[in-house]
Design a protein around this motif. Structure first.
Motif, mmCIF file in Angstrom:
data_model
loop_
_atom_site.group_PDB
_atom_site.id
_atom_site.type_symbol
_atom_site.label_atom_id
_atom_site.label_comp_id
_atom_site.label_asym_id
_atom_site.label_seq_id
_atom_site.Cartn_x
_atom_site.Cartn_y
_atom_site.Cartn_z
ATOM 1 N N ARG A 96 0.874 -1.286 0.028
ATOM 2 C CA ARG A 96 0.097 0.082 -0.052
ATOM 3 C C ARG A 96 0.893 1.266 -0.029
ATOM 4 O O ARG A 96 0.740 2.096 -0.559
ATOM 5 C CB ARG A 96 -1.326 -0.054 0.970
ATOM 6 C CG ARG A 96 -0.523 -0.044 2.503
ATOM 7 C CD ARG A 96 -1.506 -0.099 3.635
ATOM 8 N NE ARG A 96 -0.996 -0.539 4.779
ATOM 9 C CZ ARG A 96 -0.808 -1.744 5.211
ATOM 10 N NH1 ARG A 96 -1.474 -2.776 4.205
ATOM 11 N NH2 ARG A 96 -0.615 -2.228 6.346
ATOM 12 N N ASP A 97 1.990 1.147 0.597
ATOM 13 C CA ASP A 97 2.980 2.398 0.766
ATOM 14 C C ASP A 97 3.516 2.416 -0.889
ATOM 15 O O ASP A 97 3.717 3.667 -1.279
ATOM 16 C CB ASP A 97 4.097 2.236 1.718
ATOM 17 C CG ASP A 97 3.639 2.476 3.085
ATOM 18 O OD1 ASP A 97 2.254 2.675 3.408
ATOM 19 O OD2 ASP A 97 4.338 1.635 3.851
ATOM 20 N N THR A 98 4.179 1.431 -1.209
ATOM 21 C CA THR A 98 4.316 1.602 -2.667
ATOM 22 C C THR A 98 3.483 2.168 -3.536
ATOM 23 O O THR A 98 3.740 2.845 -4.513
ATOM 24 C CB THR A 98 5.065 0.185 -3.035
ATOM 25 O OG1 THR A 98 5.857 -0.292 -2.256
ATOM 26 C CG2 THR A 98 5.650 0.356 -4.514
ATOM 27 N N ALA A 99 2.151 1.459 -3.667
ATOM 28 C CA ALA A 99 1.078 2.020 -4.420
ATOM 29 C C ALA A 99 0.912 3.622 -4.284
ATOM 30 O O ALA A 99 0.388 4.293 -5.192
ATOM 31 C CB ALA A 99 -0.098 1.156 -4.198
ATOM 32 N N ALA A 100 0.880 4.052 -3.180
ATOM 33 C CA ALA A 100 0.443 5.332 -2.841
ATOM 34 C C ALA A 100 1.374 6.175 -3.477
ATOM 35 O O ALA A 100 1.152 7.462 -4.085
ATOM 36 C CB ALA A 100 0.554 5.585 -1.306
ATOM 37 N N GLN A 101 2.778 5.795 -3.652
ATOM 38 C CA GLN A 101 3.835 6.685 -4.402
ATOM 39 C C GLN A 101 3.576 6.604 -5.878
ATOM 40 O O GLN A 101 4.643 7.319 -6.491
ATOM 41 C CB GLN A 101 5.121 6.255 -3.654
ATOM 42 C CG GLN A 101 5.526 6.255 -2.516
ATOM 43 C CD GLN A 101 6.611 5.971 -1.854
ATOM 44 O OE1 GLN A 101 7.658 5.740 -2.830
ATOM 45 N NE2 GLN A 101 6.881 5.770 -0.589
ATOM 46 N N SER A 102 2.954 5.771 -6.377
ATOM 47 C CA SER A 102 2.718 5.706 -7.751
ATOM 48 C C SER A 102 2.004 6.807 -8.523
ATOM 49 O O SER A 102 1.233 7.246 -7.852
ATOM 50 C CB SER A 102 1.836 4.196 -8.250
ATOM 51 O OG SER A 102 1.836 4.161 -9.504
ATOM 52 N N PRO A 103 2.573 7.134 -9.738
ATOM 53 C CA PRO A 103 1.832 8.493 -10.492
ATOM 54 C C PRO A 103 0.591 7.891 -10.967
ATOM 55 O O PRO A 103 -0.277 8.634 -11.180
ATOM 56 C CB PRO A 103 2.639 8.749 -11.403
ATOM 57 C CG PRO A 103 3.733 7.559 -11.729
ATOM 58 C CD PRO A 103 3.711 6.873 -10.272
ATOM 59 N N ASP A 104 0.370 6.490 -11.044
ATOM 60 C CA ASP A 104 -0.870 6.099 -11.464
ATOM 61 C C ASP A 104 -1.857 5.405 -10.418
ATOM 62 O O ASP A 104 -1.031 4.505 -9.591
ATOM 63 C CB ASP A 104 -0.624 4.911 -12.547
ATOM 64 C CG ASP A 104 -2.031 4.534 -13.395
ATOM 65 O OD1 ASP A 104 -2.914 4.611 -12.727
ATOM 66 O OD2 ASP A 104 -1.752 3.449 -14.200
ATOM 67 N N HIS A 105 -2.699 6.027 -10.062
ATOM 68 C CA HIS A 105 -3.312 5.630 -8.787
ATOM 69 C C HIS A 105 -4.770 4.642 -8.855
ATOM 70 O O HIS A 105 -5.277 4.480 -8.067
ATOM 71 C CB HIS A 105 -3.719 6.844 -7.966
ATOM 72 C CG HIS A 105 -2.870 7.720 -7.574
ATOM 73 N ND1 HIS A 105 -1.877 7.403 -6.651
ATOM 74 C CD2 HIS A 105 -2.341 8.850 -8.170
ATOM 75 C CE1 HIS A 105 -1.028 8.290 -6.357
ATOM 76 N NE2 HIS A 105 -1.175 9.471 -7.394
ATOM 77 N N ARG A 106 -4.676 4.111 -10.104
ATOM 78 C CA ARG A 106 -5.647 2.794 -10.191
ATOM 79 C C ARG A 106 -5.228 1.554 -9.269
ATOM 80 O O ARG A 106 -3.919 1.503 -9.359
ATOM 81 C CB ARG A 106 -5.583 2.481 -11.634
ATOM 82 C CG ARG A 106 -6.503 3.491 -12.381
ATOM 83 C CD ARG A 106 -6.220 2.839 -13.833
ATOM 84 N NE ARG A 106 -5.025 2.950 -14.620
ATOM 85 C CZ ARG A 106 -4.769 3.041 -15.655
ATOM 86 N NH1 ARG A 106 -5.688 2.815 -16.484
ATOM 87 N NH2 ARG A 106 -3.623 3.173 -16.205
ATOM 88 N N PRO A 107 -6.158 1.001 -8.690
ATOM 89 C CA PRO A 107 -5.541 -0.132 -7.932
ATOM 90 C C PRO A 107 -4.822 -1.245 -8.695
ATOM 91 O O PRO A 107 -5.032 -1.479 -9.925
ATOM 92 C CB PRO A 107 -6.757 -1.060 -7.651
ATOM 93 C CG PRO A 107 -8.205 -0.110 -7.977
ATOM 94 C CD PRO A 107 -7.597 0.998 -8.845
ATOM 95 N N LEU A 108 -3.827 -1.648 -8.042
ATOM 96 C CA LEU A 108 -2.897 -2.706 -8.651
ATOM 97 C C LEU A 108 -3.756 -3.968 -8.395
ATOM 98 O O LEU A 108 -4.269 -4.481 -7.223
ATOM 99 C CB LEU A 108 -1.762 -2.966 -8.032
ATOM 100 C CG LEU A 108 -0.522 -3.877 -7.950
ATOM 101 C CD1 LEU A 108 -0.073 -3.471 -9.547
ATOM 102 C CD2 LEU A 108 0.544 -3.844 -7.090
ATOM 103 N N LEU A 109 -3.641 -4.861 -9.452
ATOM 104 C CA LEU A 109 -4.499 -6.087 -9.404
ATOM 105 C C LEU A 109 -3.480 -7.374 -9.184
ATOM 106 O O LEU A 109 -2.393 -7.362 -9.760
ATOM 107 C CB LEU A 109 -4.771 -6.458 -11.025
ATOM 108 C CG LEU A 109 -5.937 -5.307 -11.406
ATOM 109 C CD1 LEU A 109 -6.413 -5.903 -12.638
ATOM 110 C CD2 LEU A 109 -7.271 -5.524 -10.555
#
Length: 112
Positions: A6-19
């Motif tokens: 969740r921390d890594t995903a929050a830093q992504s420029p693409d905020h769509r959910p990771l599957l």
């Protein structure tokens, strides 16, 4: 240091959910220990296939959610044609009856 997903995903420029996905069917096809334990064939041959399919779907959903997965590539909805063919041999089909396969697959998916 490994960051929580969740921390890594929050830093992504693409905020769509990771599957995050796997196939947790039951029977021989279980990528994680735990539910569902019964194969599709065992569910199809049980005393109450609709209830067993719902229980398997609930078990798969709970199991995958418990490890942070959000997509299950199961169940396989093939209809086996002959006893002992590929889908029957490995217990990956609920039945030879397409209508029953559709019903049980729907029960599994909606219970997840």
């Amino acid at each position: 240091m490994v960051r929580p997903l969740r921390d890594t995903a929050a830093q992504s420029p693409d905020h769509r959910p990771l599957l995050l996905m796997t196939d947790q069917e039951g029977g021989q096809v279980r990528r994680l220990p735990g539910e569902p334990v019964l194969s599709a064939k065992q569910i199809g041959q049980s005393a109450d296939p609709p209830a067993q399919a719902r229980a398997a779907g609930t078990g798969a959903g709970d199991n995958l959610a418990g490890v942070g997965m959000n997509v299950n590539l199961a169940p396989v909805l093939d209809v086996y044609r002959r006893t002992g063919d590929l889908m029957d041999q490995f217990g990956r089909s609920y039945s030879m009856n397409a209508g029953l396969v559709g019903t049980l697959g729907g029960n599994f998916v909606s219970a997840q």
